[in-house]
Design an enzyme around this catalytic site. Structure first.
Site, short mmCIF file in Angstrom:
data_model
loop_
_atom_site.label_atom_id
_atom_site.label_comp_id
_atom_site.label_asym_id
_atom_site.label_seq_id
_atom_site.Cartn_x
_atom_site.Cartn_y
_atom_site.Cartn_z
CB CYS A 139 -1.12 0.15 1.39
SG CYS A 139 -2.04 -1.28 1.08
CB CYS A 459 -0.05 0.83 7.97
SG CYS A 459 -1.74 0.69 7.55
#
Length: 470
Positions: A139, A459
């Site tokens: 991500c 994150c």
């Protein structure tokens, strides 16, 4: 990863025992987007470093982020990336031959365009002499693209770099089983009919079972949703808290959309369809409606649902990053400085989504700042439970001392400065493109409200995170 950005207004130079330590933290749903006009704030301090180039964000854009399976479903990833690049070219009017390098992030790659950065660049009309490469870091893939650009400029290799990211979850690669792939490869190598017939006798019907990609950790075989559910339980984050936070995200995103604050969006004329001009995942609901949804991962007692999780999203983003000297020479007024960034990693099983807690104090210390110095926080919202668990960990001396080796907590971001134009829960999360959205939201918020420093965090799978300051 975490990043610190500075505004250009001033100048242009876990375990179960966690649950015993963390009580439920009240969350207000009444946070409002600030409507004050852009003003110049009193300068706090400069983060410029002697003998190092100032690196600036000139502009960043994204095509609308859409729910997978909607208007982008018949396209390919390079189509979305090309649209973002074309939008950046239109917005900045940067001559294509001035761009030294192009970097894009992506996660689930289309095998036909494995270097999607190159294919998108050629499709957008960039010179075939302009190098381009693709990076992947879950991500934070576009974050990695941005910091790679920073490295190229800081080292003197380049002056003008385009960084971005793309993801198309409407069409993901589905593979044959490993046994079937092996048989097909062996058949291709077989030289005689007898060899082919011998191989075919080994065929079994279960060879036809497809392998679908999953948002799961390779090392633990656990989906990120399971990790979010366990993290929420460990930090005593209730289902009601998670739903309230998700409602806040959607409400603030709708307000920002209606008031025109999502100015990084460029319209995209989808071939054969209408022009798309806004995100379509922003859907404010009610706590009563959200409470009706069943747990999505840990059944029947989990607290993570479709309503308090980010959704599968299609989208692309692109950003023009330059050395300050080159930007000013070309007549650009940069939007922000990219000052400091840091990547950290931790246990991908129990602390998969706690990266912001670990990285925030490190990047602040690196920049010589405190939480009170930050005017705008933009954190990636994978799940409501992930955000709220990080808040509790960041606000705990006990966690800091027992898990981070620190004497005191860093403190949780104040909600009035946090994701006030919505976040990934509402705007969407194309895995490879979210990082650029976060940085541009932070930069645009600083300019609108007269802030000086912003902190961006995201994150990622593998227990990694990127933080930056601007």
């Amino acid at each position: 990863m975490t990043t610190i950005l500075t505004s250009t207004f001033r100048n242009l130079s876990t375990t179960s025992k966690w649950a015993l330590r963390f009580s439920v933290r009240p969350l207000s749903c009444s946070s409002q987007v600030q409507s004050a006009p852009a003003v110049q704030t009193k300068s706090k301090k400069t983060l410029a470093k002697p003998n190092l180039k100032n690196i600036v964000v000139v502009e960043g854009v994204r095509i609308p982020f859409l729910l997978s399976g909607t208007s982008y479903k018949d396209l390919m990833p390079h189509d979305l990336a090309r649209a973002a690049l074309s939008g950046l070219l239109y917005r900045t009017n940067i001559p294509k031959d001035v761009v030294d390098y192009i970097i894009f992030g992506t996660v689930i790659q289309e095998v036909k365009t494995s270097n999607v950065a190159r294919e998108a660049a050629l499709g957008a009309g960039f010179s075939d002499k302009t190098p381009a490469h693709t990076v992947t870091m879950a991500c934070i893939s576009s974050n990695q693209a941005m910091t790679t650009a920073v490295g190229l400029i800081a080292s003197g290799q380049c002056d003008v770099v385009v960084a971005g990211g793309v993801e198309l979850m409407s069409d993901v690669p589905i593979r044959h089983s490993r046994n079937m792939r092996k048989m097909m490869l062996d058949l291709n190598k077989a030289k005689t009919l007898a060899q082919r017939l011998s191989l075919l006798t080994k065929f079994r019907l279960n060879f036809l079972s497809p392998e679908l990609p999953a948002v799961a950790e390779f090392s633990t075989n656990e989906t990120m949703g399971h990790s979010a559910d366990r993290l929420a339980a460990a930090f005593a984050v209730s289902r009601m808290e998670q739903d309230k936070y998700a409602l806040r995200s959607h409400s603030l995103a709708k307000k920002a959309q209606d008031e025109g604050h999502l100015s990084d969006i460029v319209p995209f004329k989808v071939p054969g369809k209408d022009t798309v001009s806004k995100d379509n995942g922003i859907r404010p609901s009610s706590l009563e409606q959200m409470a009706k949804l069943k747990p999505a991962f840990i059944k029947p007692y989990g607290t993570v649902t479709a309503a308090n999780s980010s959704f599968l999203t299609d989208g692309a983003s692109a950003m023009l990053i330059m050395s300050e000297d080159r930007a000013l020479a070309m007549g650009y007024k940069p939007k922000a400085y990219l000052r400091d960034f840091i990547y950290v990693s931790q246990d991908p099983k129990d602390q998969l989504l706690l990266g912001p807690t670990y990285a925030t104090p490190k990047v602040l210390e690196k920049a010589g700042l405190t939480m009170n110095d930050i005017d705008a926080f933009e954190f990636h919202e994978a799940f409501s439970g992930q955000i709220l668990a990080n808040f509790k960990a960041m606000d705990s001396d006990w966690f800091a001392q027992n898990y981070m080796g620190r004497k005191t907590k860093v403190g949780a971001p104040p909600l009035e400065k946090f994701n006030i134009w919505g976040g990934s829960l509402s705007l969407g999360h194309p895995f490879g493109a979210t990082g650029c959205r976060l940085v541009m939201a932070a930069a645009n918020r600083l300019r609108k409200d007269g802030g000086q420093y912003a902190l961006v965090a995201a994150c990622a799978a593998g227990g990694q995170v990127r933080h930056c300051t601007i």
